[in-house]
Design a protein around this motif. Structure first.
Motif, PDB file in Angstrom:
ATOM      1  N   TYR A 236      61.720  41.865  57.556  1.00  0.00           N
ATOM      2  CA  TYR A 236      62.386  41.234  56.412  1.00  0.00           C
ATOM      3  C   TYR A 236      63.285  40.075  56.843  1.00  0.00           C
ATOM      4  O   TYR A 236      63.355  39.044  56.180  1.00  0.00           O
ATOM      5  CB  TYR A 236      63.187  42.279  55.624  1.00  0.00           C
ATOM      6  CG  TYR A 236      62.290  43.141  54.763  1.00  0.00           C
ATOM      7  CD1 TYR A 236      61.500  42.573  53.760  1.00  0.00           C
ATOM      8  CD2 TYR A 236      62.199  44.518  54.944  1.00  0.00           C
ATOM      9  CE1 TYR A 236      60.654  43.344  52.970  1.00  0.00           C
ATOM     10  CE2 TYR A 236      61.360  45.298  54.159  1.00  0.00           C
ATOM     11  CZ  TYR A 236      60.588  44.700  53.173  1.00  0.00           C
ATOM     12  OH  TYR A 236      59.749  45.466  52.388  1.00  0.00           O
TER      13      TYR A 236
ATOM     14  N   TRP B  26      62.254  31.133  55.140  1.00  0.00           N
ATOM     15  CA  TRP B  26      62.596  30.378  53.922  1.00  0.00           C
ATOM     16  C   TRP B  26      63.931  29.658  54.053  1.00  0.00           C
ATOM     17  O   TRP B  26      64.151  28.626  53.412  1.00  0.00           O
ATOM     18  CB  TRP B  26      62.569  31.298  52.691  1.00  0.00           C
ATOM     19  CG  TRP B  26      61.164  31.678  52.340  1.00  0.00           C
ATOM     20  CD1 TRP B  26      60.573  32.895  52.522  1.00  0.00           C
ATOM     21  CD2 TRP B  26      60.144  30.820  51.800  1.00  0.00           C
ATOM     22  NE1 TRP B  26      59.262  32.849  52.112  1.00  0.00           N
ATOM     23  CE2 TRP B  26      58.968  31.583  51.669  1.00  0.00           C
ATOM     24  CE3 TRP B  26      60.115  29.478  51.417  1.00  0.00           C
ATOM     25  CZ2 TRP B  26      57.777  31.056  51.171  1.00  0.00           C
ATOM     26  CZ3 TRP B  26      58.930  28.949  50.919  1.00  0.00           C
ATOM     27  CH2 TRP B  26      57.778  29.733  50.801  1.00  0.00           C
TER      28      TRP B  26
ATOM     29  N   CYS C 141      61.868  37.150  39.600  1.00  0.00           N
ATOM     30  CA  CYS C 141      61.985  37.772  40.926  1.00  0.00           C
ATOM     31  C   CYS C 141      61.543  36.815  42.037  1.00  0.00           C
ATOM     32  O   CYS C 141      60.505  36.170  41.921  1.00  0.00           O
ATOM     33  CB  CYS C 141      61.116  39.024  40.989  1.00  0.00           C
ATOM     34  SG  CYS C 141      61.652  40.290  39.853  1.00  0.00           S
TER      35      CYS C 141
ATOM     36  N   ARG D 239      62.427  27.322  39.670  1.00  0.00           N
ATOM     37  CA  ARG D 239      61.312  26.531  39.117  1.00  0.00           C
ATOM     38  C   ARG D 239      60.717  27.180  37.858  1.00  0.00           C
ATOM     39  O   ARG D 239      60.541  26.511  36.828  1.00  0.00           O
ATOM     40  CB  ARG D 239      60.240  26.402  40.216  1.00  0.00           C
ATOM     41  CG  ARG D 239      59.036  25.569  39.883  1.00  0.00           C
ATOM     42  CD  ARG D 239      58.025  25.622  41.037  1.00  0.00           C
ATOM     43  NE  ARG D 239      57.383  26.925  41.166  1.00  0.00           N
ATOM     44  CZ  ARG D 239      56.312  27.314  40.471  1.00  0.00           C
ATOM     45  NH1 ARG D 239      55.771  26.496  39.600  1.00  0.00           N
ATOM     46  NH2 ARG D 239      55.786  28.517  40.647  1.00  0.00           N
ATOM     47  N   ILE D 240      60.426  28.495  37.936  1.00  0.00           N
ATOM     48  CA  ILE D 240      59.753  29.156  36.815  1.00  0.00           C
ATOM     49  C   ILE D 240      60.726  29.374  35.651  1.00  0.00           C
ATOM     50  O   ILE D 240      60.373  29.211  34.489  1.00  0.00           O
ATOM     51  CB  ILE D 240      59.128  30.495  37.278  1.00  0.00           C
ATOM     52  CG1 ILE D 240      58.142  30.241  38.421  1.00  0.00           C
ATOM     53  CG2 ILE D 240      58.432  31.202  36.125  1.00  0.00           C
ATOM     54  CD1 ILE D 240      57.790  31.480  39.225  1.00  0.00           C
TER      55      ILE D 240
ATOM     56  N   GLU E 100      67.011  36.467  44.216  1.00  0.00           N
ATOM     57  CA  GLU E 100      66.453  35.668  45.312  1.00  0.00           C
ATOM     58  C   GLU E 100      67.317  35.907  46.565  1.00  0.00           C
ATOM     59  O   GLU E 100      68.536  35.828  46.480  1.00  0.00           O
ATOM     60  CB  GLU E 100      66.480  34.183  44.874  1.00  0.00           C
ATOM     61  CG  GLU E 100      66.369  33.147  45.972  1.00  0.00           C
ATOM     62  CD  GLU E 100      65.063  33.221  46.765  1.00  0.00           C
ATOM     63  OE1 GLU E 100      63.988  33.345  46.174  1.00  0.00           O
ATOM     64  OE2 GLU E 100      65.150  33.188  48.015  1.00  0.00           O
TER      65      GLU E 100
ATOM     66  N   VAL F 284      67.512  34.102  49.425  1.00  0.00           N
ATOM     67  CA  VAL F 284      67.964  32.935  50.198  1.00  0.00           C
ATOM     68  C   VAL F 284      69.059  32.203  49.415  1.00  0.00           C
ATOM     69  O   VAL F 284      68.803  31.627  48.346  1.00  0.00           O
ATOM     70  CB  VAL F 284      66.761  32.004  50.521  1.00  0.00           C
ATOM     71  CG1 VAL F 284      67.209  30.719  51.181  1.00  0.00           C
ATOM     72  CG2 VAL F 284      65.761  32.757  51.399  1.00  0.00           C
TER      73      VAL F 284
ATOM     74  N   GLN G 204      56.466  36.286  40.964  1.00  0.00           N
ATOM     75  CA  GLN G 204      55.451  35.295  41.372  1.00  0.00           C
ATOM     76  C   GLN G 204      55.681  34.802  42.794  1.00  0.00           C
ATOM     77  O   GLN G 204      56.766  34.339  43.150  1.00  0.00           O
ATOM     78  CB  GLN G 204      55.469  34.103  40.399  1.00  0.00           C
ATOM     79  CG  GLN G 204      54.453  33.037  40.794  1.00  0.00           C
ATOM     80  CD  GLN G 204      54.203  32.015  39.715  1.00  0.00           C
ATOM     81  OE1 GLN G 204      54.711  32.150  38.608  1.00  0.00           O
ATOM     82  NE2 GLN G 204      53.421  30.989  40.017  1.00  0.00           N
TER      83      GLN G 204
ATOM     84  N   CYS H  85      56.050  36.065  45.667  1.00  0.00           N
ATOM     85  CA  CYS H  85      57.104  36.626  46.522  1.00  0.00           C
ATOM     86  C   CYS H  85      56.821  38.080  46.919  1.00  0.00           C
ATOM     87  O   CYS H  85      57.357  38.544  47.925  1.00  0.00           O
ATOM     88  CB  CYS H  85      58.471  36.538  45.838  1.00  0.00           C
ATOM     89  SG  CYS H  85      58.581  37.503  44.334  1.00  0.00           S
TER      90      CYS H  85
END
Ligand code: SAM
Length: 276
Positions: A37, A44, A95, A101-102, A118, A120, A165, A167
């Motif tokens: 992980y 990223w 998620c 973006r989404i 998220e 990061v 999406q 991820c």
């Protein structure tokens, strides 16, 4: 389930179990899993916090992706949630949201509140900034959680839509199942998950660089069954460059009810209604 897979260096595996044993160690060996992980997030952290960055240099696929998602989402909202009342308050969870973006291009337009999760921090900061001037009093980004999905437990019965999406490939099979099991209780009646992911032609493809696996359609379906989720609808994403993986959208529900269907009531109303 025995699936054959390869990694990005060409190494072949006879089964997913063999790959997981090698990548994250035996059950109970938390050190290797923690490293898996950590490596994923580190990858990223080295990427520019932009749409082009989160799309691996394919920022130009954003429009086609959003258009495909919008058609899918609209149908689902209509069939399952929108019951003709104007005072509905719909909430989504984005998620592995990256830079938002989404949420910005899709979710915030159809739902009243969107939470983002998220791991990061620089992506989430960019999302906060990108979303500051988007939406309105009634359509807004609400909460920003800086946590990886394997450690995240959403709030009980808060969400109508949980969008996952590009991820979920970062999660091991067990953490995938465990996440959806926790998240199931966070959907409101009629709510649904959308999983939109790359598909391997068969088995899986392990990316050694970002520590993610691309699963095949049967592999996903086997995991959805393990989660006890009902596959409500699927759709292939069209219009992406040929060199990329195929992409599929899965709508998943906790059960087959409640469903919205269009009925004519005695007052000849055409409003869709929720069957409880
Ligand atoms: C290909 S980007 C996609 C971002 C966003 N979903 C989109 O489509 O624009 C992958 C995202 O997954 C996030 N990610 C990596 N590991 C994760 C984990 N364990 N849990 C949740 N998200 C993770 C990355 O930080 C990155 O934002």
């Amino acid at each position: 389930m025995e699936v054959c897979g390869v990694d990005s260096e060409g190494k072949e595996f006879n089964s997913a179990q063999e790959m997981w044993r090698e990548e994250i160690g035996e059950e109970g060996d938390e050190t290797k899993k923690t490293q898996w992980y950590r490596d994923g997030v580190s990858y990223w952290e080295g990427v520019e916090a932009s749409v082009d960055g989160v799309l691996g240099g394919y920022g130009h696929v954003n429009d086609a992706d959003i258009i495909g998602s919008e058609v899918f989402l609209k149908t689902l909202l209509q069939e399952r949630l929108v019951n003709g009342e104007t005072n509905q308050h719909l909430v989504a969870l984005d998620c592995g949201s990256g830079v938002g973006r989404i949420t910005k291009n899709l979710l915030i337009r159809y739902l009243n509140e969107v939470d983002l999760v998220e791991p990061v921090a620089q992506f989430l900061d960019a999302a906060r900034e990108n979303l500051a001037s988007t939406g309105s009093e009634t359509h807004k980004a609400a909460n920003f959680f800086c946590v990886p999905l394997q450690e995240f437990t959403p709030a009980d019965q808060r969400y109508d839509v949980i969008w996952v999406q590009w991820c979920i490939g970062h999660l091991t099979d067990d953490d995938f199942v465990s996440f959806f099991n926790r998240a199931k209780g966070c959907l409101k009646p009629g709510g649904f998950f959308v999983v939109k992911e790359n598909l391997a032609k068969q088995g899986f493809v392990l990316d050694k660089e970002d520590r993610s696996i691309t699963r095949s359609d049967p592999y996903f379906k086997q995991l959805f069954r393990r989660c006890g989720l009902h596959l409500y609808q699927t759709k292939d994403q069209k219009g992406l460059p040929k060199e990329l993986f195929a992409v599929k959208m899965y709508a998943l529900t906790v059960d087959t009810l409640p469903k919205v269907h269009r009925t004519r009531s005695k007052t000849r109303s055409n409003r869709p209604q929720i069957i409880k």
